[in-house]
Design a protein around this motif. Structure first.
Motif, PDB file in Angstrom:
ATOM      1  N   GLU A  96      14.363   4.383   0.375  1.00  0.00           N
ATOM      2  CA  GLU A  96      15.328   4.020   1.410  1.00  0.00           C
ATOM      3  C   GLU A  96      14.700   3.991   2.801  1.00  0.00           C
ATOM      4  OE1 GLU A  96      16.029   6.025  -1.086  1.00  0.00           O
ATOM      5  OE2 GLU A  96      18.038   5.605  -1.890  1.00  0.00           O
ATOM      6  N   GLY A  97      13.945   5.042   3.143  1.00  0.00           N
ATOM      7  CA  GLY A  97      13.339   5.089   4.463  1.00  0.00           C
ATOM      8  C   GLY A  97      12.346   3.970   4.691  1.00  0.00           C
ATOM      9  N   GLN A  98      11.503   3.698   3.696  1.00  0.00           N
ATOM     10  CA  GLN A  98      10.513   2.628   3.834  1.00  0.00           C
ATOM     11  C   GLN A  98      11.185   1.275   3.962  1.00  0.00           C
ATOM     12  OE1 GLN A  98       6.978   3.559   3.700  1.00  0.00           O
ATOM     13  NE2 GLN A  98       7.075   1.665   4.903  1.00  0.00           N
ATOM     14  N   THR A 153      12.956   5.776  16.024  1.00  0.00           N
ATOM     15  CA  THR A 153      12.764   6.862  15.068  1.00  0.00           C
ATOM     16  C   THR A 153      13.482   6.544  13.765  1.00  0.00           C
ATOM     17  OG1 THR A 153      12.551   8.537  16.802  1.00  0.00           O
ATOM     18  CG2 THR A 153      13.180   9.321  14.618  1.00  0.00           C
ATOM     19  N   LEU A 154      12.848   6.917  12.660  1.00  0.00           N
ATOM     20  CA  LEU A 154      13.454   6.867  11.337  1.00  0.00           C
ATOM     21  C   LEU A 154      13.885   8.271  10.949  1.00  0.00           C
ATOM     22  CD1 LEU A 154      13.957   5.492   8.481  1.00  0.00           C
ATOM     23  CD2 LEU A 154      11.617   6.236   7.933  1.00  0.00           C
ATOM     24  N   LEU A 155      15.130   8.408  10.490  1.00  0.00           N
ATOM     25  CA  LEU A 155      15.644   9.667   9.977  1.00  0.00           C
ATOM     26  C   LEU A 155      15.871   9.519   8.482  1.00  0.00           C
ATOM     27  CD1 LEU A 155      18.529  11.844  11.384  1.00  0.00           C
ATOM     28  CD2 LEU A 155      18.603  11.054   9.017  1.00  0.00           C
ATOM     29  N   THR A 156      15.382  10.472   7.699  1.00  0.00           N
ATOM     30  CA  THR A 156      15.704  10.544   6.273  1.00  0.00           C
ATOM     31  C   THR A 156      16.157  11.970   5.985  1.00  0.00           C
ATOM     32  OG1 THR A 156      13.371  10.994   5.739  1.00  0.00           O
ATOM     33  CG2 THR A 156      14.143   8.722   5.515  1.00  0.00           C
ATOM     34  N   ALA A 157      17.220  12.099   5.191  1.00  0.00           N
ATOM     35  CA  ALA A 157      17.787  13.424   4.977  1.00  0.00           C
ATOM     36  C   ALA A 157      18.571  13.472   3.684  1.00  0.00           C
ATOM     37  CB  ALA A 157      18.710  13.790   6.150  1.00  0.00           C
ATOM     38  N   ASP A 187      22.760   6.311  -0.595  1.00  0.00           N
ATOM     39  CA  ASP A 187      22.999   6.079  -2.021  1.00  0.00           C
ATOM     40  C   ASP A 187      23.898   7.165  -2.597  1.00  0.00           C
ATOM     41  OD1 ASP A 187      21.352   8.274  -2.083  1.00  0.00           O
ATOM     42  OD2 ASP A 187      19.891   7.440  -3.475  1.00  0.00           O
ATOM     43  N   GLY A 188      24.534   7.934  -1.722  1.00  0.00           N
ATOM     44  CA  GLY A 188      25.412   9.007  -2.156  1.00  0.00           C
ATOM     45  C   GLY A 188      24.736  10.340  -2.327  1.00  0.00           C
ATOM     46  N   THR A 189      23.395  10.364  -2.330  1.00  0.00           N
ATOM     47  CA  THR A 189      22.654  11.625  -2.435  1.00  0.00           C
ATOM     48  C   THR A 189      21.709  11.835  -1.256  1.00  0.00           C
ATOM     49  OG1 THR A 189      20.833  10.665  -3.720  1.00  0.00           O
ATOM     50  CG2 THR A 189      22.726  11.503  -4.950  1.00  0.00           C
ATOM     51  N   SER A 190      21.381  10.782  -0.527  1.00  0.00           N
ATOM     52  CA  SER A 190      20.507  10.875   0.640  1.00  0.00           C
ATOM     53  C   SER A 190      20.961   9.870   1.683  1.00  0.00           C
ATOM     54  CB  SER A 190      19.047  10.627   0.260  1.00  0.00           C
ATOM     55  OG  SER A 190      18.885   9.301  -0.228  1.00  0.00           O
ATOM     56  N   ILE A 191      20.475  10.057   2.906  1.00  0.00           N
ATOM     57  CA  ILE A 191      20.794   9.169   4.027  1.00  0.00           C
ATOM     58  C   ILE A 191      19.492   8.758   4.690  1.00  0.00           C
ATOM     59  CG2 ILE A 191      21.894   8.987   6.293  1.00  0.00           C
ATOM     60  CD1 ILE A 191      23.921  11.085   5.356  1.00  0.00           C
ATOM     61  N   ALA A 192      19.391   7.481   5.039  1.00  0.00           N
ATOM     62  CA  ALA A 192      18.289   6.994   5.872  1.00  0.00           C
ATOM     63  C   ALA A 192      18.908   6.247   7.043  1.00  0.00           C
ATOM     64  CB  ALA A 192      17.362   6.090   5.079  1.00  0.00           C
ATOM     65  N   ALA A 193      18.311   6.383   8.215  1.00  0.00           N
ATOM     66  CA  ALA A 193      18.859   5.739   9.407  1.00  0.00           C
ATOM     67  C   ALA A 193      17.735   5.463  10.395  1.00  0.00           C
ATOM     68  CB  ALA A 193      19.922   6.618  10.058  1.00  0.00           C
ATOM     69  N   THR A 194      17.947   4.460  11.246  1.00  0.00           N
ATOM     70  CA  THR A 194      17.009   4.171  12.327  1.00  0.00           C
ATOM     71  C   THR A 194      17.742   4.228  13.656  1.00  0.00           C
ATOM     72  OG1 THR A 194      17.387   1.771  12.105  1.00  0.00           O
ATOM     73  CG2 THR A 194      15.506   2.722  10.921  1.00  0.00           C
ATOM     74  N   ALA A 195      17.052   4.752  14.657  1.00  0.00           N
ATOM     75  CA  ALA A 195      17.497   4.663  16.048  1.00  0.00           C
ATOM     76  C   ALA A 195      16.606   3.623  16.708  1.00  0.00           C
ATOM     77  CB  ALA A 195      17.364   6.016  16.738  1.00  0.00           C
ATOM     78  N   LEU A 218      18.687  -2.359  16.521  1.00  0.00           N
ATOM     79  CA  LEU A 218      18.618  -2.260  15.067  1.00  0.00           C
ATOM     80  C   LEU A 218      18.832  -0.817  14.595  1.00  0.00           C
ATOM     81  CD1 LEU A 218      15.501  -4.586  14.672  1.00  0.00           C
ATOM     82  CD2 LEU A 218      17.870  -5.163  14.071  1.00  0.00           C
ATOM     83  N   ASN A 219      19.978  -0.275  14.930  1.00  0.00           N
ATOM     84  CA  ASN A 219      20.363   1.017  14.369  1.00  0.00           C
ATOM     85  C   ASN A 219      20.941   0.765  12.979  1.00  0.00           C
ATOM     86  OD1 ASN A 219      19.794   1.984  16.996  1.00  0.00           O
ATOM     87  ND2 ASN A 219      21.327   3.602  16.757  1.00  0.00           N
ATOM     88  N   LEU A 220      20.189   1.096  11.962  1.00  0.00           N
ATOM     89  CA  LEU A 220      20.582   0.855  10.580  1.00  0.00           C
ATOM     90  C   LEU A 220      20.937   2.183   9.915  1.00  0.00           C
ATOM     91  CD1 LEU A 220      17.770  -1.657   9.491  1.00  0.00           C
ATOM     92  CD2 LEU A 220      19.857  -2.101  10.819  1.00  0.00           C
TER      93      LEU A 220
END
Length: 275
Positions: free
Chosen positions: A163-165, A232-236, A189-197, A183-185
């Protein structure tokens, strides 16, 4: 533009996250506190959520403002979930796609939202769009920039990217073709979150082992909310969080470290954040 939010946590009614907090997404539709572009998000809304035991999310979307939809009030009161993604929309350009243009977009097990705008749309992404299979273009849900950005992300996910890639590479591709895009995306998938600032505000509230909320802006004044730096990319997931700098293709600067660096504590790589 829009305001959007993704949450992973204990199962609870949608309204506990989207309506009840003093500055919830519901209120952000007419009174956002941190929105940089636009003031009212009344051009549609949507919420997607996951039911226990079903990896394919459900969605509820409408073309009008969230506050004018009486059915949503009932939905938010009784539908319970531990994973959701929701958005309220301020359309960049007027169009005839109605609720089809409202996030979240969906494909396979994923939900997606785009807060921002692609500069020079649609001509700026004409060349980029040709990298997609013709069937993907024919299956676009709407004729707007967000739908095409989602198609680019989804193609990478289906090719096996994490997801992050997938978000990082799509942002780099679109930003190179359309400088100045916002491009804040946001993806789950219901178990993790990916986002961009990338050009607008992004915040997170993390209670390790319990809850992670990623949002355009805080829904309350809890001091544990933290802003995410631009580019920044956030993955969590519910346990771990990773922030990774993103390289601007138009910036004349030293290369940023690769994805997976910049750890705080012991968070996972973008792929490891999936549980």
């Amino acid at each position: 533009m829009c305001r959007h939010l993704a949450c992973l946590g204990p199962e609870e009614p949608l309204g506990r996250v989207l309506v009840e907090p003093p500055h919830a997404l519901y209120r952000q539709s007419w009174a956002p506190r941190h929105q940089r572009h636009g003031t009212v998000n009344a051009d549609g809304f949507g919420v997607g959520w996951y039911a226990e035991g079903d990896p394919v999310p459900a969605r509820y979307r409408r073309a009008g403002p969230i506050w004018a939809d009486g059915s949503f009030a009932d939905l938010a009161r009784v539908v319970r979930t531990g994973a959701l993604l929701a958005a309220v929309r301020d359309a960049t350009l007027a169009g005839a796609d109605a609720e089809a243009a409202a996030a979240p977009f969906a494909g396979d097990r994923w939900l997606f939202s785009h807060n921002g705008a692609v500069t020079g749309w649609p001509s700026s992404l004409a060349a980029v769009s040709r990298t997609l299979p013709p069937q993907d273009l024919l299956e676009l849900e709407a004729r707007n920039d967000s739908a095409l950005v989602w198609a680019l992300v989804l193609a990478r996910l289906r090719a096996g990217d994490g997801e992050g890639q997938a978000l990082a590479d799509t942002v780099a591709e679109v930003a190179a073709a359309a400088p100045g895009s916002r491009l804040n995306l946001l993806l789950t998938d219901g178990t993790s979150i990916a986002a961009t600032a990338w050009g607008d505000t992004l915040w997170y509230l993390h209670e390790p082992g319990h809850r992670i909320v990623v949002a355009s802006e805080p829904y309350d004044d809890d001091p544990r909310w933290r802003p995410v730096a631009d580019r920044t990319l956030l993955t969590a997931n519910r346990t771990d969080l990773l922030l990774t700098p993103l390289k601007d293709p138009h910036a004349d600067a030293a290369p940023h470290p690769p994805l997976g660096s910049g750890r705080a504590g012991a968070p996972p790589s973008p792929e490891e954040s999936r549980t």
